[in-house]
Design a protein around this motif. Structure first.
Motif, PDB file in Angstrom:
ATOM      1  N   MET A   1       0.846  -1.190   0.000  1.00 16.31           N
ATOM      2  CA  MET A   1       0.000   0.000   0.000  1.00 16.31           C
ATOM      3  C   MET A   1       0.886   1.245   0.000  1.00 16.31           C
ATOM      4  SD  MET A   1      -2.785   1.168   2.854  1.00 16.31           S
ATOM      5  CE  MET A   1      -3.648  -0.395   2.693  1.00 16.31           C
ATOM      6  N   PRO A   2       0.669   2.173  -0.928  1.00 19.33           N
ATOM      7  CA  PRO A   2       1.487   3.375  -0.965  1.00 19.33           C
ATOM      8  C   PRO A   2       1.162   4.308   0.190  1.00 19.33           C
ATOM      9  CG  PRO A   2      -0.273   3.558  -2.543  1.00 19.33           C
ATOM     10  CD  PRO A   2      -0.349   2.159  -1.970  1.00 19.33           C
ATOM     11  N   SER A   3       2.072   5.227   0.483  1.00 19.18           N
ATOM     12  CA  SER A   3       1.817   6.201   1.533  1.00 19.18           C
ATOM     13  C   SER A   3       1.133   7.426   0.949  1.00 19.18           C
ATOM     14  CB  SER A   3       3.125   6.613   2.212  1.00 19.18           C
ATOM     15  OG  SER A   3       4.002   7.222   1.274  1.00 19.18           O
ATOM     16  N   ALA A   4       0.538   8.252   1.807  1.00 19.61           N
ATOM     17  CA  ALA A   4      -0.216   9.412   1.352  1.00 19.61           C
ATOM     18  C   ALA A   4       0.599  10.392   0.527  1.00 19.61           C
ATOM     19  CB  ALA A   4      -0.839  10.124   2.553  1.00 19.61           C
ATOM     20  N   PRO A   5       1.897  10.623   0.826  1.00 22.21           N
ATOM     21  CA  PRO A   5       2.648  11.562  -0.014  1.00 22.21           C
ATOM     22  C   PRO A   5       2.746  11.143  -1.477  1.00 22.21           C
ATOM     23  CG  PRO A   5       3.757  11.245   2.083  1.00 22.21           C
ATOM     24  CD  PRO A   5       2.650  10.235   2.021  1.00 22.21           C
ATOM     25  N   ASP A   6       2.542   9.843  -1.766  1.00 22.55           N
ATOM     26  CA  ASP A   6       2.551   9.411  -3.157  1.00 22.55           C
ATOM     27  C   ASP A   6       1.398  10.023  -3.940  1.00 22.55           C
ATOM     28  OD1 ASP A   6       4.792   7.848  -2.883  1.00 22.55           O
ATOM     29  OD2 ASP A   6       3.675   6.035  -2.387  1.00 22.55           O
ATOM     30  N   PHE A   7       0.367  10.453  -3.218  1.00 23.53           N
ATOM     31  CA  PHE A   7      -0.801  11.014  -3.878  1.00 23.53           C
ATOM     32  C   PHE A   7      -1.415  12.052  -2.951  1.00 23.53           C
ATOM     33  CE2 PHE A   7      -4.490  11.446  -6.377  1.00 23.53           C
ATOM     34  CZ  PHE A   7      -4.207  10.892  -7.607  1.00 23.53           C
ATOM     35  N   PRO A   8      -1.544  13.313  -3.390  1.00 24.44           N
ATOM     36  CA  PRO A   8      -2.020  14.385  -2.494  1.00 24.44           C
ATOM     37  C   PRO A   8      -3.515  14.291  -2.237  1.00 24.44           C
ATOM     38  CG  PRO A   8      -1.613  15.254  -4.691  1.00 24.44           C
ATOM     39  CD  PRO A   8      -1.164  13.821  -4.707  1.00 24.44           C
ATOM     40  N   LEU A   9      -3.872  13.598  -1.155  1.00 23.97           N
ATOM     41  CA  LEU A   9      -5.271  13.398  -0.807  1.00 23.97           C
ATOM     42  C   LEU A   9      -5.782  14.496   0.106  1.00 23.97           C
ATOM     43  CD1 LEU A   9      -5.319   9.563  -0.051  1.00 23.97           C
ATOM     44  CD2 LEU A   9      -6.196  10.706  -2.093  1.00 23.97           C
ATOM     45  N   LEU A  10      -7.089  14.733   0.027  1.00 23.63           N
ATOM     46  CA  LEU A  10      -7.764  15.674   0.907  1.00 23.63           C
ATOM     47  C   LEU A  10      -8.732  14.925   1.807  1.00 23.63           C
ATOM     48  CD1 LEU A  10      -8.671  18.594  -1.549  1.00 23.63           C
ATOM     49  CD2 LEU A  10      -6.646  18.371  -0.079  1.00 23.63           C
ATOM     50  N   CYS A  11      -8.867  15.401   3.016  1.00 24.09           N
ATOM     51  CA  CYS A  11      -9.822  14.820   3.953  1.00 24.09           C
ATOM     52  C   CYS A  11     -11.237  15.015   3.415  1.00 24.09           C
ATOM     53  CB  CYS A  11      -9.672  15.500   5.313  1.00 24.09           C
ATOM     54  SG  CYS A  11     -10.922  14.984   6.526  1.00 24.09           S
ATOM     55  N   PRO A  12     -12.036  13.962   3.342  1.00 23.63           N
ATOM     56  CA  PRO A  12     -13.402  14.113   2.821  1.00 23.63           C
ATOM     57  C   PRO A  12     -14.327  14.856   3.783  1.00 23.63           C
ATOM     58  CG  PRO A  12     -13.045  11.875   3.599  1.00 23.63           C
ATOM     59  CD  PRO A  12     -11.715  12.562   3.670  1.00 23.63           C
ATOM     60  N   VAL A  13     -13.885  15.103   5.010  1.00 23.86           N
ATOM     61  CA  VAL A  13     -14.706  15.817   5.982  1.00 23.86           C
ATOM     62  C   VAL A  13     -14.428  17.313   5.940  1.00 23.86           C
ATOM     63  CG1 VAL A  13     -15.289  16.066   8.423  1.00 23.86           C
ATOM     64  CG2 VAL A  13     -14.814  13.791   7.486  1.00 23.86           C
ATOM     65  N   CYS A  14     -13.133  17.706   6.029  1.00 23.75           N
ATOM     66  CA  CYS A  14     -12.787  19.123   6.155  1.00 23.75           C
ATOM     67  C   CYS A  14     -11.952  19.661   4.998  1.00 23.75           C
ATOM     68  CB  CYS A  14     -12.064  19.379   7.475  1.00 23.75           C
ATOM     69  SG  CYS A  14     -10.441  18.583   7.585  1.00 23.75           S
ATOM     70  N   ARG A  15     -11.545  18.795   4.064  1.00 24.86           N
ATOM     71  CA  ARG A  15     -10.820  19.192   2.859  1.00 24.86           C
ATOM     72  C   ARG A  15      -9.392  19.656   3.140  1.00 24.86           C
ATOM     73  NH1 ARG A  15     -12.696  16.917  -1.196  1.00 24.86           N
ATOM     74  NH2 ARG A  15     -12.075  18.559  -2.669  1.00 24.86           N
ATOM     75  N   SER A  16      -8.845  19.345   4.288  1.00 23.83           N
ATOM     76  CA  SER A  16      -7.430  19.615   4.532  1.00 23.83           C
ATOM     77  C   SER A  16      -6.613  18.399   4.113  1.00 23.83           C
ATOM     78  CB  SER A  16      -7.189  19.951   6.010  1.00 23.83           C
ATOM     79  OG  SER A  16      -7.625  18.891   6.849  1.00 23.83           O
ATOM     80  N   SER A  17      -5.301  18.571   4.054  1.00 24.31           N
ATOM     81  CA  SER A  17      -4.432  17.505   3.537  1.00 24.31           C
ATOM     82  C   SER A  17      -4.397  16.309   4.478  1.00 24.31           C
ATOM     83  CB  SER A  17      -3.014  18.038   3.341  1.00 24.31           C
ATOM     84  OG  SER A  17      -2.997  19.068   2.382  1.00 24.31           O
ATOM     85  N   LEU A  18      -4.337  15.144   3.890  1.00 25.47           N
ATOM     86  CA  LEU A  18      -4.176  13.910   4.646  1.00 25.47           C
ATOM     87  C   LEU A  18      -2.711  13.485   4.641  1.00 25.47           C
ATOM     88  CD1 LEU A  18      -7.257  11.840   3.406  1.00 25.47           C
ATOM     89  CD2 LEU A  18      -6.906  12.687   5.734  1.00 25.47           C
ATOM     90  N   ARG A  19      -2.295  12.860   5.718  1.00 20.66           N
ATOM     91  CA  ARG A  19      -0.927  12.355   5.824  1.00 20.66           C
ATOM     92  C   ARG A  19      -0.976  11.007   6.534  1.00 20.66           C
ATOM     93  NH1 ARG A  19      -1.697  16.022   9.903  1.00 20.66           N
ATOM     94  NH2 ARG A  19      -1.167  15.297  12.013  1.00 20.66           N
ATOM     95  N   PRO A  20       0.092  10.200   6.423  1.00 20.74           N
ATOM     96  CA  PRO A  20       0.097   8.919   7.134  1.00 20.74           C
ATOM     97  C   PRO A  20       0.018   9.121   8.645  1.00 20.74           C
ATOM     98  CG  PRO A  20       1.826   8.976   5.471  1.00 20.74           C
ATOM     99  CD  PRO A  20       1.285  10.370   5.579  1.00 20.74           C
ATOM    100  N   GLY A  21      -0.684   8.222   9.317  1.00 23.04           N
ATOM    101  CA  GLY A  21      -0.791   8.278  10.765  1.00 23.04           C
ATOM    102  C   GLY A  21       0.379   7.611  11.441  1.00 23.04           C
ATOM    103  N   ALA A  22       0.237   7.385  12.740  1.00 23.67           N
ATOM    104  CA  ALA A  22       1.335   6.832  13.536  1.00 23.67           C
ATOM    105  C   ALA A  22       1.734   5.433  13.080  1.00 23.67           C
ATOM    106  CB  ALA A  22       0.944   6.824  15.017  1.00 23.67           C
ATOM    107  N   ASP A  23       0.764   4.685  12.536  1.00 25.35           N
ATOM    108  CA  ASP A  23       1.086   3.323  12.098  1.00 25.35           C
ATOM    109  C   ASP A  23       1.406   3.268  10.607  1.00 25.35           C
ATOM    110  OD1 ASP A  23      -1.430   3.822  11.150  1.00 25.35           O
ATOM    111  OD2 ASP A  23      -2.292   1.905  11.773  1.00 25.35           O
TER     112      ASP A  23
END
Length: 315
Positions: free
Chosen positions: A1-23
Motif C-alpha cells: 500500500m502506498p503512503s499518502a505523499p505518493d498522492f495528495p489526498l484531501l480529507c473528505p470531511v474538512c478538505r485539509s491535507s491527509l498524511r500517514p498516521g502513527a502506524d
C-alpha cells in the motif's frame, strides 16, 4: 500500500491535507484530527455525510465483472486507454506522474496503465489471473514509460475496491462518490480515466494539472447488440456523443477520439457475466440468467464497440 505523499489526498470531511498516521500507510489523518483506517483488504472508505443517490455494484455484479475481465475479453480496450493516457503522463515533467481512475471497478483498466509505466512488471500480453495469482519470474516489459505512476482508484462499491486493492496494491484505492468533491488536491494529476463511469466535469478539471488529459470510454451504437435483448441489458442512449460533450462543456474541449471494435466469441457463462456485470445487473434476475445460460450455444459471436475520447481542460 502506498503512503499518502505518493498522492495528495484531501480529507473528505474538512478538505485539509491527509498524511500517514502513527502506524504508517494503514492510517490517514488530517490536521483537524479526522482519521481513516485502511480496511483489511487494503482500501480506504471515504464515504462520509449524507448517502449517495448512486447505486453501488453488488458483490455478485463485481464478481461477474472480475471473472469476465480476467478472461481478457476487454484487454485490447485496457491497452488502448493506457496508450491514449500515456502521453499526458509521460510529459508530466519533473516528479512522479499521477493518474486518477474514477470508477475504477475491479481495477483491470488501471492495471494496464500501471504496467505500462512499471519496469519489470508484467507485459501487455499477460492475463489478469497471472497478475493476481501467478508465481515465478515475471517478464520484463519494454517501452519508453519507465517512471512508476502515482495512482488512485476510486469507486463507490466496497466490493469492487476489495478486488481493485488486490489487483493494484501500489495504488491508493478509495471508496468514494464521484458526484461529491473528490478527495484529491487541486492540480494533482496528469490524467483522469473514466471507463463506463459517471463524469464529474468540474471536479475532474479541478484536479488535473495544466496539460493534463481526461480519457473517457463510452459504448457506441451496436455495442453488444447480439445479446442485449435476450439478456435484458440496457440499450445505448440516443445522441450519446452529444450528451457526453454537453456534460463536459465549459470545462473540457475534445482533443481526439478513437473507435475500437472487438469481435468476441463468448461461451455461455461469459455471456451472462457480461450482462450481469453492467448497470442492468441491478435489475436482472439471476435465475433467469441461469436458465438463459443453459440454453445458449457453446459459442456466441458478440460485437463490442467502444469510443475512447480524450479531452483537455479549457481553463
Amino acid at each position: 500500500m502506498p503512503s499518502a505523499p505518493d498522492f495528495p489526498l484531501l480529507c473528505p470531511v474538512c478538505r485539509s491535507s491527509l498524511r500517514p498516521g502513527a502506524d504508517g500507510a494503514r492510517t490517514l489523518v488530517c490536521g483537524a484530527g479526522h482519521s481513516f483506517d485502511a480496511a483489511k483488504q487494503g482500501y480506504f472508505n471515504f464515504l462520509v455525510g449524507k448517502g449517495t443517490a448512486f447505486e453501488a455494484d453488488t458483490a455478485e455484479m463485481v464478481a461477474a465483472r472480475f471473472d469476465f475481465l480476467s478472461a481478457g475479453h476487454y484487454r485490447p480496450l485496457a491497452e488502448a486507454v493506457a496508450e491514449l493516457a500515456a502521453p499526458a503522463l509521460a510529459g508530466a515533467g519533473e516528479g512522479r506522474p499521477a493518474v486518477l481512475d474514477a470508477g475504477t471497478g475491479t481495477g483491470h483498466y488501471l492495471r494496464a496503465l500501471l504496467d505500462r509505466f512499471a519496469p519489470g512488471r508484467l507485459g501487455s500480453n499477460s492475463t489478469e489471473s497471472e497478475r493476481v495469482e501467478g508465481g515465478g519470474v515475471r517478464p520484463e516489459r519494454s517501452g519508453p514509460e519507465t517512471v512508476p505512476l502515482a495512482a488512485i482508484g476510486l469507486d463507490i462499491s466496497k466490493f469492487a475496491l476489495r478486488r481493485a486493492a488486490r489487483m493494484n496494491p501500489e495504488a491508493l484505492n478509495v471508496v468514494g462518490d464521484v458526484w461529491q468533491p473528490l478527495p484529491v488536491a487541486d492540480n494533482a494529476v496528469d490524467a483522469v480515466t473514466v471507463i463506463f463511469a459517471p463524469r464529474n466535469a468540474p471536479e475532474f478539471a479541478r484536479v488535473l494539472r495544466p496539460g493534463g488529459r481526461l480519457v473517457v470510454v463510452t459504448p457506441r451504437p451496436g455495442h453488444l447488440a447480439e445479446i442485449a435483448v435476450q439478456t435484458g441489458m440496457l440499450g445505448i442512449e440516443p445522441a450519446k456523443d452529444e450528451r457526453l460533450a454537453a456534460s463536459l462543456g465549459g470545462h473540457f474541449a475534445p482533443v481526439v477520439a478513437r473507435d475500437l471494435d472487438l469481435a468476441l466469441a463468448l461461451g455461455p457463462r461469459d455471456v451472462t457475466r457480461l450482462a450481469f456485470m453492467g448497470p442492468a445487473g441491478h435489475h436482472l434476475d439471476p435465475s433467469a440468467l441461469a436458465a438463459l445460460e443453459a440454453a445458449l450455444p457453446p459459442s456466441t459471436s458478440v460485437s463490442a464497440r467502444f469510443r475512447i475520447s480524450v479531452f483537455a481542460p479549457t481553463a
